[in-house]
Design an enzyme around this catalytic site. Structure first.
Site, PDB file in Angstrom:
ATOM      1  N   PHE A  53       0.822  -1.203   0.000  1.00 49.43           N
ATOM      2  CA  PHE A  53       0.000   0.000   0.000  1.00 49.43           C
ATOM      3  C   PHE A  53       0.863   1.263   0.000  1.00 49.43           C
ATOM      4  O   PHE A  53       1.851   1.355   0.723  1.00 49.43           O
ATOM      5  CB  PHE A  53      -0.895  -0.013   1.235  1.00 49.43           C
ATOM      6  CG  PHE A  53      -1.888   1.107   1.291  1.00 49.43           C
ATOM      7  CD1 PHE A  53      -3.054   1.061   0.537  1.00 49.43           C
ATOM      8  CD2 PHE A  53      -1.674   2.206   2.110  1.00 49.43           C
ATOM      9  CE1 PHE A  53      -3.978   2.089   0.601  1.00 49.43           C
ATOM     10  CE2 PHE A  53      -2.592   3.235   2.182  1.00 49.43           C
ATOM     11  CZ  PHE A  53      -3.748   3.180   1.419  1.00 49.43           C
ATOM     12  N   ASN A 153      -5.048   2.310   9.950  1.00 48.26           N
ATOM     13  CA  ASN A 153      -5.559   2.673   8.628  1.00 48.26           C
ATOM     14  C   ASN A 153      -5.917   1.349   7.963  1.00 48.26           C
ATOM     15  O   ASN A 153      -5.141   0.797   7.195  1.00 48.26           O
ATOM     16  CB  ASN A 153      -4.515   3.432   7.811  1.00 48.26           C
ATOM     17  CG  ASN A 153      -5.018   3.775   6.421  1.00 48.26           C
ATOM     18  OD1 ASN A 153      -6.221   3.731   6.158  1.00 48.26           O
ATOM     19  ND2 ASN A 153      -4.104   4.102   5.524  1.00 48.26           N
ATOM     20  N   PRO A 154      -7.107   0.816   8.275  1.00 48.47           N
ATOM     21  CA  PRO A 154      -7.452  -0.532   7.833  1.00 48.47           C
ATOM     22  C   PRO A 154      -8.034  -0.539   6.428  1.00 48.47           C
ATOM     23  O   PRO A 154      -8.323   0.524   5.857  1.00 48.47           O
ATOM     24  CB  PRO A 154      -8.526  -0.928   8.843  1.00 48.47           C
ATOM     25  CG  PRO A 154      -9.262   0.362   9.085  1.00 48.47           C
ATOM     26  CD  PRO A 154      -8.199   1.441   9.050  1.00 48.47           C
TER      27      PRO A 154
END
Length: 246
Positions: A53, A153-154
């Site tokens: 990510f 920050n899922p």
């Protein structure tokens, strides 16, 4: 008058070729961070890898809330134990550890690729974080009831959202929150945070702007005494801040 500064040397043929190759990659909508191998977050320069990510500016504010909470914990109790769930590249956890040197910071990540990147970034910034490869819903059981700040920050993206080509380079595991509304994982993390946090502990969790009201209510239903929404640089509601009863 001072002397005129010397002209910069002309780029070499190899440098020109490398630049042109990078431009060609960017024209294909390859993220800049994957081309350069570098991404920036608050005061950090982090390694970026395909398959992991890419950090984004709004998450810097989420990290800032966690940093402020950790500082308040140290001022009040002389300690701060912080757990970053779904850490990805380690950006939030390393920010907390470098900006709050007295904090004890853990970072949990289930993806082997992202966990390897988090470890590499952690080592590059002084190896201040304990990186744990595991499921955010079960890891760090030894810290149950002892944590002062949980930050995350899922994955939270609702089903059916159409991403830009750059965002599509992020792994599905880091994006989709589960269910039509994307709230399955965020809701489960709220419950997990009630198990990890000490009385009066703080949860800070990023979410999509349309999820704010439901997640505040989910936090109150789970046993948090107060819950509010934080706003990003554009004024959009983008993260949950909640304080556990106690």
């Amino acid at each position: 008058c001072g002397a005129r500064p010397a002209a910069a040397p002309a780029p070499s043929h190899a440098q020109i070729q490398a630049f042109e190759a990078a431009v060609a990659e960017r024209a294909k909508r390859i993220p800049l961070q994957h081309i350069t191998g570098v991404m920036y977050f608050r005061y950090l320069t982090l390694e970026s890898r395909p398959g992991c990510f890419i950090v984004r500016p709004e998450t810097e504010l989420v990290a800032g809330e966690a940093i402020d909470a950790a500082k308040r914990s140290i001022e009040k109790d002389g300690r701060a134990t912080v757990v970053d769930l779904c850490t990805g590249s380690g950006a939030i956890a390393i920010s907390v550890a470098t900006e709050v040197p007295d904090a004890q910071v853990y970072a949990v990540e289930i993806s082997p690729e992202a966990c390897d990147l988090a470890r590499a970034n952690n080592i590059a910034h002084g190896n201040l974080v304990q990186v744990v490869q595991g499921d955010a819903l079960t890891a760090c059981e030894e810290l149950r009831g002892l944590v002062d700040v949980v930050v995350s920050n899922p994955p939270y993206v609702p089903a059916g959202v159409v991403h830009s080509p750059e965002v599509q380079q992020d792994p599905d595991l880091a994006l989709w929150g589960g269910g039509e509304d994307g709230l399955e994982i965020p809701s489960a993390l709220i419950l997990r945070s009630t198990e990890l946090l000490a009385a009066g502990g703080i949860l800070v969790m990023e979410h999509a702007e349309e999820q704010a009201e439901r997640l505040c209510q989910a936090a109150l239903n789970a046993g948090f005494a107060t819950a509010r929404t934080g706003h990003d640089y554009t004024g959009r509601p983008r993260w949950l801040w909640a304080k556990l009863k106690g």
